[in-house]
Write a protein that holds these residues in place. Structure first.
Motif, PDB file in Angstrom:
ATOM      1  N   MET A   1      26.095  50.119  31.059  1.00  0.00           N
ATOM      2  CA  MET A   1      27.419  51.001  31.502  1.00  0.00           C
ATOM      3  C   MET A   1      27.453  51.216  32.983  1.00  0.00           C
ATOM      4  O   MET A   1      26.324  51.215  33.695  1.00  0.00           O
ATOM      5  N   ILE A   2      28.437  51.176  33.638  1.00  0.00           N
ATOM      6  CA  ILE A   2      28.726  51.308  35.126  1.00  0.00           C
ATOM      7  C   ILE A   2      29.587  52.438  35.274  1.00  0.00           C
ATOM      8  O   ILE A   2      30.723  52.722  34.853  1.00  0.00           O
ATOM      9  N   ARG A   3      29.376  53.219  36.460  1.00  0.00           N
ATOM     10  CA  ARG A   3      30.082  54.309  36.918  1.00  0.00           C
ATOM     11  C   ARG A   3      31.091  53.948  37.881  1.00  0.00           C
ATOM     12  O   ARG A   3      30.496  53.213  39.029  1.00  0.00           O
ATOM     13  N   VAL A   4      32.275  54.119  37.840  1.00  0.00           N
ATOM     14  CA  VAL A   4      33.415  53.528  38.820  1.00  0.00           C
ATOM     15  C   VAL A   4      34.187  54.778  39.187  1.00  0.00           C
ATOM     16  O   VAL A   4      34.830  55.494  38.259  1.00  0.00           O
ATOM     17  N   ASP A   5      34.437  54.803  40.672  1.00  0.00           N
ATOM     18  CA  ASP A   5      35.516  55.948  41.037  1.00  0.00           C
ATOM     19  C   ASP A   5      36.721  54.860  40.976  1.00  0.00           C
ATOM     20  O   ASP A   5      37.007  53.949  41.941  1.00  0.00           O
ATOM     21  N   LEU A   6      37.833  55.050  40.042  1.00  0.00           N
ATOM     22  CA  LEU A   6      38.975  54.380  39.919  1.00  0.00           C
ATOM     23  C   LEU A   6      40.223  54.752  40.819  1.00  0.00           C
ATOM     24  O   LEU A   6      41.198  53.960  40.554  1.00  0.00           O
ATOM     25  N   VAL A  24      32.379  51.517  51.712  1.00  0.00           N
ATOM     26  CA  VAL A  24      31.222  50.597  51.322  1.00  0.00           C
ATOM     27  C   VAL A  24      29.967  51.126  51.598  1.00  0.00           C
ATOM     28  O   VAL A  24      29.211  50.797  50.865  1.00  0.00           O
ATOM     29  N   GLU A  25      29.876  51.875  52.879  1.00  0.00           N
ATOM     30  CA  GLU A  25      28.269  52.422  53.054  1.00  0.00           C
ATOM     31  C   GLU A  25      28.002  53.458  52.069  1.00  0.00           C
ATOM     32  O   GLU A  25      26.811  53.603  51.662  1.00  0.00           O
ATOM     33  N   GLN A  26      28.899  54.317  51.615  1.00  0.00           N
ATOM     34  CA  GLN A  26      28.588  55.185  50.900  1.00  0.00           C
ATOM     35  C   GLN A  26      28.292  54.955  49.314  1.00  0.00           C
ATOM     36  O   GLN A  26      27.580  55.310  48.669  1.00  0.00           O
ATOM     37  N   LEU A  27      29.138  53.731  48.890  1.00  0.00           N
ATOM     38  CA  LEU A  27      28.921  53.387  47.596  1.00  0.00           C
ATOM     39  C   LEU A  27      27.367  52.295  47.552  1.00  0.00           C
ATOM     40  O   LEU A  27      26.779  52.714  46.500  1.00  0.00           O
ATOM     41  N   HIS A  28      27.344  51.941  48.894  1.00  0.00           N
ATOM     42  CA  HIS A  28      25.895  51.196  48.771  1.00  0.00           C
ATOM     43  C   HIS A  28      24.701  52.126  48.600  1.00  0.00           C
ATOM     44  O   HIS A  28      23.820  51.832  48.145  1.00  0.00           O
ATOM     45  N   SER A  29      24.619  53.367  49.371  1.00  0.00           N
ATOM     46  CA  SER A  29      23.752  54.426  49.206  1.00  0.00           C
ATOM     47  C   SER A  29      23.837  55.450  47.899  1.00  0.00           C
ATOM     48  O   SER A  29      23.322  56.222  47.641  1.00  0.00           O
ATOM     49  N   HIS A  30      25.045  55.214  47.128  1.00  0.00           N
ATOM     50  CA  HIS A  30      25.381  56.178  45.995  1.00  0.00           C
ATOM     51  C   HIS A  30      24.372  56.337  44.965  1.00  0.00           C
ATOM     52  O   HIS A  30      24.015  55.165  44.554  1.00  0.00           O
ATOM     53  N   PRO A  31      23.813  57.274  44.548  1.00  0.00           N
ATOM     54  CA  PRO A  31      22.696  57.349  43.664  1.00  0.00           C
ATOM     55  C   PRO A  31      22.945  56.628  42.170  1.00  0.00           C
ATOM     56  O   PRO A  31      22.034  56.094  41.514  1.00  0.00           O
ATOM     57  N   PHE A  32      24.356  56.738  41.727  1.00  0.00           N
ATOM     58  CA  PHE A  32      24.839  55.989  40.598  1.00  0.00           C
ATOM     59  C   PHE A  32      26.134  55.462  40.595  1.00  0.00           C
ATOM     60  O   PHE A  32      26.525  55.060  39.390  1.00  0.00           O
ATOM     61  N   ILE A  33      26.943  55.581  41.205  1.00  0.00           N
ATOM     62  CA  ILE A  33      28.324  55.056  41.243  1.00  0.00           C
ATOM     63  C   ILE A  33      28.205  53.841  41.962  1.00  0.00           C
ATOM     64  O   ILE A  33      27.721  53.594  43.164  1.00  0.00           O
ATOM     65  N   ARG A  34      28.497  52.552  41.103  1.00  0.00           N
ATOM     66  CA  ARG A  34      28.246  51.190  41.541  1.00  0.00           C
ATOM     67  C   ARG A  34      29.619  50.430  41.809  1.00  0.00           C
ATOM     68  O   ARG A  34      29.436  49.243  42.407  1.00  0.00           O
ATOM     69  N   ALA A  35      30.775  50.894  41.523  1.00  0.00           N
ATOM     70  CA  ALA A  35      31.901  50.250  41.736  1.00  0.00           C
ATOM     71  C   ALA A  35      32.994  51.328  42.033  1.00  0.00           C
ATOM     72  O   ALA A  35      32.990  52.405  41.833  1.00  0.00           O
ATOM     73  N   TRP A 166      34.151  60.331  45.337  1.00  0.00           N
ATOM     74  CA  TRP A 166      33.371  60.392  44.232  1.00  0.00           C
ATOM     75  C   TRP A 166      33.387  61.623  43.419  1.00  0.00           C
ATOM     76  O   TRP A 166      32.223  62.083  42.898  1.00  0.00           O
ATOM     77  N   THR A 167      34.316  62.329  43.771  1.00  0.00           N
ATOM     78  CA  THR A 167      34.164  63.716  42.887  1.00  0.00           C
ATOM     79  C   THR A 167      34.692  63.597  41.416  1.00  0.00           C
ATOM     80  O   THR A 167      34.384  64.542  40.748  1.00  0.00           O
ATOM     81  N   ALA A 168      35.296  62.617  41.232  1.00  0.00           N
ATOM     82  CA  ALA A 168      35.523  62.198  39.676  1.00  0.00           C
ATOM     83  C   ALA A 168      35.368  60.522  39.521  1.00  0.00           C
ATOM     84  O   ALA A 168      35.616  59.803  40.606  1.00  0.00           O
ATOM     85  N   TYR A 169      34.653  60.377  38.495  1.00  0.00           N
ATOM     86  CA  TYR A 169      34.552  58.820  38.255  1.00  0.00           C
ATOM     87  C   TYR A 169      34.633  58.659  36.778  1.00  0.00           C
ATOM     88  O   TYR A 169      34.743  59.403  35.944  1.00  0.00           O
ATOM     89  N   THR A 170      34.617  57.418  36.351  1.00  0.00           N
ATOM     90  CA  THR A 170      34.802  56.967  35.136  1.00  0.00           C
ATOM     91  C   THR A 170      33.480  56.108  34.737  1.00  0.00           C
ATOM     92  O   THR A 170      32.897  55.348  35.377  1.00  0.00           O
ATOM     93  N   GLU A 171      32.952  56.532  33.505  1.00  0.00           N
ATOM     94  CA  GLU A 171      31.909  55.716  32.860  1.00  0.00           C
ATOM     95  C   GLU A 171      32.584  54.854  32.093  1.00  0.00           C
ATOM     96  O   GLU A 171      33.219  54.788  31.233  1.00  0.00           O
TER      97      GLU A 171
END
Ligand SMILES: [Zn+2]
Length: 199
Positions: A1-6, A24-35, A166-171
């Motif tokens: 499973m991957i968490r994505v802000d769409l 890019v920087e925040q995605l890189h350091s985000h604890p669980f959103i990967r895309a 990143w306030t809402a995202y999709t698993e």
């Protein structure tokens, strides 16, 4: 499973203060959103820049996207690295997406800027059922629409400022391959999540 802000806007949208570099920087350091899907208004420039910057950060997934402004409201196309040349009507935008096997999402259908009642009949792969810029009622209506149309419901932050990223995202029940992510969205292997429990 991957968490994505769409659904995310860069400054190339014209109405956002977010730089591709910050994404890019925040995605890189985000604890669980990967895309993330970059969905600027009528341009892919922000996506192109984020995509270029991401290459130096290892395995970040930047999904190409565009939020097309039509005379009938906005639609989001994912997976296409090109902007529609003529998309004054929503049907032109839909045809453009279909011709390129893009994933069609109806964002905030009942908010201002959405396609409104056309969402009941318009060809689409998914409905955005959680959008922090829409009201709770508008999101509820979108969820009901997804249920009646038997379409997947997705979520994205629709951020235009850094604080709203990143306030809402999709698993998404897929591996981190972008084409697998897009396939899983079409197949409904998705769960919309809101950080602030607006659903
Ligand atoms: Zn948007």
């Amino acid at each position: 499973m991957i968490r994505v802000d769409l659904h995310l806007h860069t400054r190339f949208s014209g109405d956002s203060t977010i730089s591709p570099k910050l994404i890019v920087e925040q995605l890189h350091s985000h604890p669980f959103i990967r895309a993330v899907a970059i969905t600027d208004h009528n341009t892919l420039q922000g996506y192109m820049e984020a995509h270029r910057l991401a290459s130096s950060y290892g395995d970040l997934k930047i999904i190409p996207g565009i939020e097309v402004s039509t005379n009938h409201g906005d639609i989001i196309i994912l997976g296409v690295e090109e902007k529609p040349p003529h998309a004054s009507t929503v049907w032109e935008a839909v045809d453009f997406a279909k011709g390129r096997e893009g994933v069609i999402i109806l964002p905030h259908p009942y908010r201002i800027g959405g396609v409104g009642d056309l969402a009941e009949t318009l060809s689409a792969d998914a409905i955005e059922v959680v959008n922090p810029t829409a009201t709770r009622r508008e999101n509820k209506m979108a969820q009901e629409l997804a249920r009646t149309r038997k379409l997947p419901g997705i979520a994205g932050s629709d951020a235009h400022t850094p604080a709203h990223m990143w306030t809402a995202y999709t698993e998404v029940n897929a591996n981190s391959n972008i084409s697998e992510i897009l396939k899983a969205i079409r197949n409904g292997r998705v769960k919309p999540i809101s950080r602030d429990a607006i659903i």
